[in-house]
Design an enzyme around this catalytic site. Structure first.
Site, PDB file in Angstrom:
ATOM      1  N   ASN A   9       0.763  -1.213  -0.273  1.00  0.00           N
ATOM      2  CA  ASN A   9       0.255  -0.417   0.223  1.00  0.00           C
ATOM      3  C   ASN A   9       0.912   1.403  -0.327  1.00  0.00           C
ATOM      4  OD1 ASN A   9      -1.539   2.256   0.676  1.00  0.00           O
ATOM      5  ND2 ASN A   9      -2.263   1.230   2.809  1.00  0.00           N
ATOM      6  N   LYS A  11       0.133   3.893  -0.399  1.00  0.00           N
ATOM      7  CA  LYS A  11      -0.697   5.430   0.196  1.00  0.00           C
ATOM      8  C   LYS A  11      -0.415   6.170  -0.152  1.00  0.00           C
ATOM      9  CE  LYS A  11       0.115   2.881   5.003  1.00  0.00           C
ATOM     10  NZ  LYS A  11      -0.245   3.232   6.500  1.00  0.00           N
ATOM     11  N   HIS A  93      -9.287   1.560   5.769  1.00  0.00           N
ATOM     12  CA  HIS A  93      -7.834   1.298   5.545  1.00  0.00           C
ATOM     13  C   HIS A  93      -8.300   2.058   6.708  1.00  0.00           C
ATOM     14  CE1 HIS A  93      -4.179   2.440   6.444  1.00  0.00           C
ATOM     15  NE2 HIS A  93      -3.449   1.360   5.906  1.00  0.00           N
ATOM     16  N   GLU A  95      -6.312   4.303   8.026  1.00  0.00           N
ATOM     17  CA  GLU A  95      -6.349   5.548   8.359  1.00  0.00           C
ATOM     18  C   GLU A  95      -7.308   7.031   7.432  1.00  0.00           C
ATOM     19  OE1 GLU A  95      -2.634   5.609   5.738  1.00  0.00           O
ATOM     20  OE2 GLU A  95      -1.781   4.648   8.252  1.00  0.00           O
ATOM     21  N   GLU A 163      -4.931  -5.134  10.317  1.00  0.00           N
ATOM     22  CA  GLU A 163      -3.589  -3.907  10.626  1.00  0.00           C
ATOM     23  C   GLU A 163      -3.938  -3.427  11.936  1.00  0.00           C
ATOM     24  OE1 GLU A 163      -1.938  -2.987   7.115  1.00  0.00           O
ATOM     25  OE2 GLU A 163      -3.812  -1.723   6.882  1.00  0.00           O
ATOM     26  N   GLY A 169       3.128   1.401  10.977  1.00  0.00           N
ATOM     27  CA  GLY A 169       4.584   2.916  10.141  1.00  0.00           C
ATOM     28  C   GLY A 169       5.091   3.392  11.767  1.00  0.00           C
ATOM     29  N   SER A 208       4.269  -2.124  10.130  1.00  0.00           N
ATOM     30  CA  SER A 208       5.609  -2.330  10.451  1.00  0.00           C
ATOM     31  C   SER A 208       5.899  -3.854   9.671  1.00  0.00           C
ATOM     32  CB  SER A 208       5.787  -2.531  11.990  1.00  0.00           C
ATOM     33  OG  SER A 208       5.407  -0.811  12.310  1.00  0.00           O
TER      34      SER A 208
HETATM   35  P1  13P Z   1       3.277   0.121   8.009  1.00  0.00           P
HETATM   36  O1  13P Z   1       3.909  -0.896   6.432  1.00  0.00           O
HETATM   37  O2  13P Z   1       3.886   1.262   6.955  1.00  0.00           O
HETATM   38  O3  13P Z   1       3.792   0.169   9.680  1.00  0.00           O
HETATM   39  O4  13P Z   1       1.914   0.282   7.404  1.00  0.00           O
HETATM   40  C1  13P Z   1       1.017  -0.708   7.126  1.00  0.00           C
HETATM   41  C2  13P Z   1      -0.094   0.256   6.233  1.00  0.00           C
HETATM   42  O5  13P Z   1      -1.046   0.371   6.651  1.00  0.00           O
HETATM   43  C3  13P Z   1      -0.359  -1.197   5.123  1.00  0.00           C
HETATM   44  O6  13P Z   1      -1.602  -0.914   4.487  1.00  0.00           O
END
Ligand code: 13P
Length: 248
Positions: A9, A11, A93, A95, A163, A169, A208
């Site tokens: 992803n 983002k 997601h 976010e 997740e 992150g 992560s």
């Molecule tokens: P990270 O791998 O950067 O922690 O992000 C995970 C994520 O949100 C994938 O959708």
């Protein structure tokens, strides 16, 4: 047997120059046992689909609107993603749940829009740190899974991504026992609701994931792959994660 899936992803990262990383991923990905997916920003879906054409890498979007078309400035429909060359779309997601106040019902509607356009929905669920610390993880994950997953979900049209919000992150990863507990719970709930199709729906871990921790995470029961953020931006990292999954 569920096929493994390494999903990235990107983002809100990447302009045309980032496609060089995708090219380097297409050189490593093979279809023997692992599916590979990169979900690019919407602006790159079309070019990424061209770049990955003929390779084992599928291209996805990161969100779609629930409606087919209409007066929704700035939004993108599932049909538009499919038209641009996407085969998958992430829905729900964390976010987007936070930044855009998306509810489980909205996410289920977006996932149905994905199905209607032959896109595979990668439906994301996961608890916040406060929810984990107050012992609500399985309640939260169970409620999100039930509410965000349409009745029409099958192994062919749906992937679930667990997740934990606090692991995204941050470099913090749940213990392998914590991952196993949630993935086993999700599998049990999917089988309870969808029977044999619930066995076929893949469940990814996200948060992560790095080359250094991928192998141990992939060895956990009911982990069928990963949804990777930061480490999917560099081919050197993501290719190592693909290899770890191939070998799991
Ligand atoms: P990270 O791998 O950067 O922690 O992000 C995970 C994520 O949100 C994938 O959708």
């Amino acid at each position: 047997m569920r096929r493994k899936l390494a999903a990235g992803n990107w983002k809100m990262n990447g302009t045309a120059a980032q496609l060089a990383e995708l090219t380097a991923m297409t050189e490593v990905a093979n279809t023997e046992q692992t599916d590979v997916l990169i979900c690019t920003p919407a602006t790159l879906v079309n070019r990424a689909a061209d770049t990955a054409s003929g390779s084992a890498v599928a291209i996805g979007g990161q969100d779609c609107h629930a409606n087919a078309s209409g007066a929704h400035t700035g939004d993108i429909s599932a049909a538009m993603l499919a038209d641009a060359g996407a085969s998958h779309v992430i829905t729900g997601h964390s976010e987007r749940r936070v930044d855009h106040a998306e509810t489980d019902a909205v996410i289920a509607a977006k996932s149905e829009a994905a199905y209607a356009n032959d896109l595979i929905a990668v439906i994301c669920i996961g608890e916040s740190l406060q929810e984990r610390e107050s012992g609500q993880t399985l309640d939260v994950v169970g409620t999100q899974l039930q509410g965000s997953t349409p009745d029409a979900a099958t192994g062919a049209n749906t992937v679930i991504a667990y997740e934990p919000v606090w692991a995204i992150g941050t470099g913090k990863v749940p213990t392998l026992d914590q991952i196993a507990e949630v993935h086993d719970f999700i599998r049990a709930k999917l089988v309870e609701r969808f029977g044999a199709e619930g066995e076929a729906i893949r469940v990814l871990y996200g948060g992560s994931v790095k080359p250094s921790n991928a192998s141990e995470i992939f060895a956990v029961s009911n982990v069928d792959g990963a949804l990777v953020g930061g480490a999917s931006l560099k081919a050197s990292d993501f290719n190592a994660i693909i290899s770890a999954l191939d070998e799991a």
